[in-house]
Design an enzyme around this catalytic site. Sequence first.
Site, PDB file in Angstrom:
ATOM      1  N   ASN A  87       0.855  -1.185   0.000  1.00 41.39           N
ATOM      2  CA  ASN A  87       0.000   0.000   0.000  1.00 41.39           C
ATOM      3  C   ASN A  87       0.889   1.231   0.000  1.00 41.39           C
ATOM      4  O   ASN A  87       2.035   1.180   0.444  1.00 41.39           O
ATOM      5  CB  ASN A  87      -0.871   0.007   1.261  1.00 41.39           C
ATOM      6  CG  ASN A  87      -1.804   1.187   1.329  1.00 41.39           C
ATOM      7  OD1 ASN A  87      -2.404   1.579   0.324  1.00 41.39           O
ATOM      8  ND2 ASN A  87      -1.939   1.788   2.503  1.00 41.39           N
ATOM      9  N   SER A 141       4.624   6.714   2.576  1.00 40.30           N
ATOM     10  CA  SER A 141       5.239   5.428   2.912  1.00 40.30           C
ATOM     11  C   SER A 141       4.692   4.340   1.999  1.00 40.30           C
ATOM     12  O   SER A 141       3.473   4.248   1.809  1.00 40.30           O
ATOM     13  CB  SER A 141       4.897   5.025   4.350  1.00 40.30           C
ATOM     14  OG  SER A 141       5.273   6.030   5.272  1.00 40.30           O
TER      15      SER A 141
HETATM   16  C1  GAR Z   1      -2.863   8.897  -2.408  1.00 42.12           C
HETATM   17  O1  GAR Z   1      -2.337  10.067  -1.836  1.00 42.12           O
HETATM   18  C2  GAR Z   1      -2.656   7.727  -1.464  1.00 42.12           C
HETATM   19  O2  GAR Z   1      -1.468   7.806  -0.718  1.00 42.12           O
HETATM   20  C3  GAR Z   1      -3.852   7.878  -0.566  1.00 42.12           C
HETATM   21  O3  GAR Z   1      -4.895   8.244  -1.410  1.00 42.12           O
HETATM   22  C4  GAR Z   1      -4.381   8.969  -2.524  1.00 42.12           C
HETATM   23  C5  GAR Z   1      -4.885   8.311  -3.777  1.00 42.12           C
HETATM   24  O4  GAR Z   1      -4.552   9.044  -4.898  1.00 42.12           O
HETATM   25  N1  GAR Z   1      -4.115   6.662   0.118  1.00 42.12           N
HETATM   26  C6  GAR Z   1      -4.595   6.612   1.354  1.00 42.12           C
HETATM   27  O5  GAR Z   1      -4.880   7.592   1.994  1.00 42.12           O
HETATM   28  C7  GAR Z   1      -4.758   5.219   1.916  1.00 42.12           C
HETATM   29  N2  GAR Z   1      -4.908   5.264   3.310  1.00 42.12           N
HETATM   30  P1  GAR Z   1      -4.617   8.388  -6.348  1.00 42.12           P
HETATM   31  O6  GAR Z   1      -6.003   7.746  -6.485  1.00 42.12           O
HETATM   32  O7  GAR Z   1      -4.473   9.542  -7.278  1.00 42.12           O
HETATM   33  O8  GAR Z   1      -3.523   7.381  -6.457  1.00 42.12           O
END
Ligand code: GAR
Length: 219
Positions: free
Chosen positions: A109, A138
């Site tokens: 993740n 992370s």
């Molecule tokens: C990203 O910033 C990811 O790190 C976060 O959601 C966003 C998704 O963006 N994930 C979380 O918060 C998981 N707990 P994306 O759909 O453009 O990849």
Amino acid sequence: MNPSPPLALAVLISGRGSNMLAILRACLARTLHAEVALVVADRAEAAGIRSAAELGAPTATVIPRAQEEFETELAQLLDARQPQIIALAGFMRLLSPGFVTRYLGRMLNVHPSLLPAYRGLHTHRRVLAAGERVHGASVHYVTPELDAGPVVLQSQVAVRPDDTEALLSQRVLATEHVIYPRVLGWLADGRLAWRDGAPHLDGARLAEPLIEDFRRAPG
Ligand code: GAR
């Protein structure tokens, strides 16, 4: 040229899918020796599904209902494609311990904080409210406890005095697009492996996360 077959990936998303696209584009550009075998969304309106399909990746949507039914269908879809690694990329649905355990050591993740700090949601807002000077993202293995699995690689980003949640999240997201494909590349090249319940890099147990420092990066 890497003579081994490309690492088969499944990528799980819930929304825009920019991390999934960074991974998919790295595969298509052959800078990552992997192949996206499936992109799955848990929301019909996830914009990333359309972008993935436009780039030729197989896609599927599993609409949430009862958790057990949802996970059974998701597992069937995944197992039909036999991905070696399942990459959660902005996948915002909690997975049960049973599901996580089934794929333990094969599921990663990306989380927008320097874990173990700021698990959960609204990380950028909370970092700003706390007056932190350094933030980041992370890439970690997924274990049953939320956002608590072993971290492989973190990006460090400076928090600027004039930052807003939007600016900070954008700057962190840009680093996610670098570190997630990087970690998947280590898996594809056989440098990173899950052994005896822990990540190993180049044969040695990873005692602490690797850090990539973006604090002086422009942008
Ligand atoms: C990203 O910033 C990811 O790190 C976060 O959601 C966003 C998704 O963006 N994930 C979380 O918060 C998981 N707990 P994306 O759909 O453009 O990849």
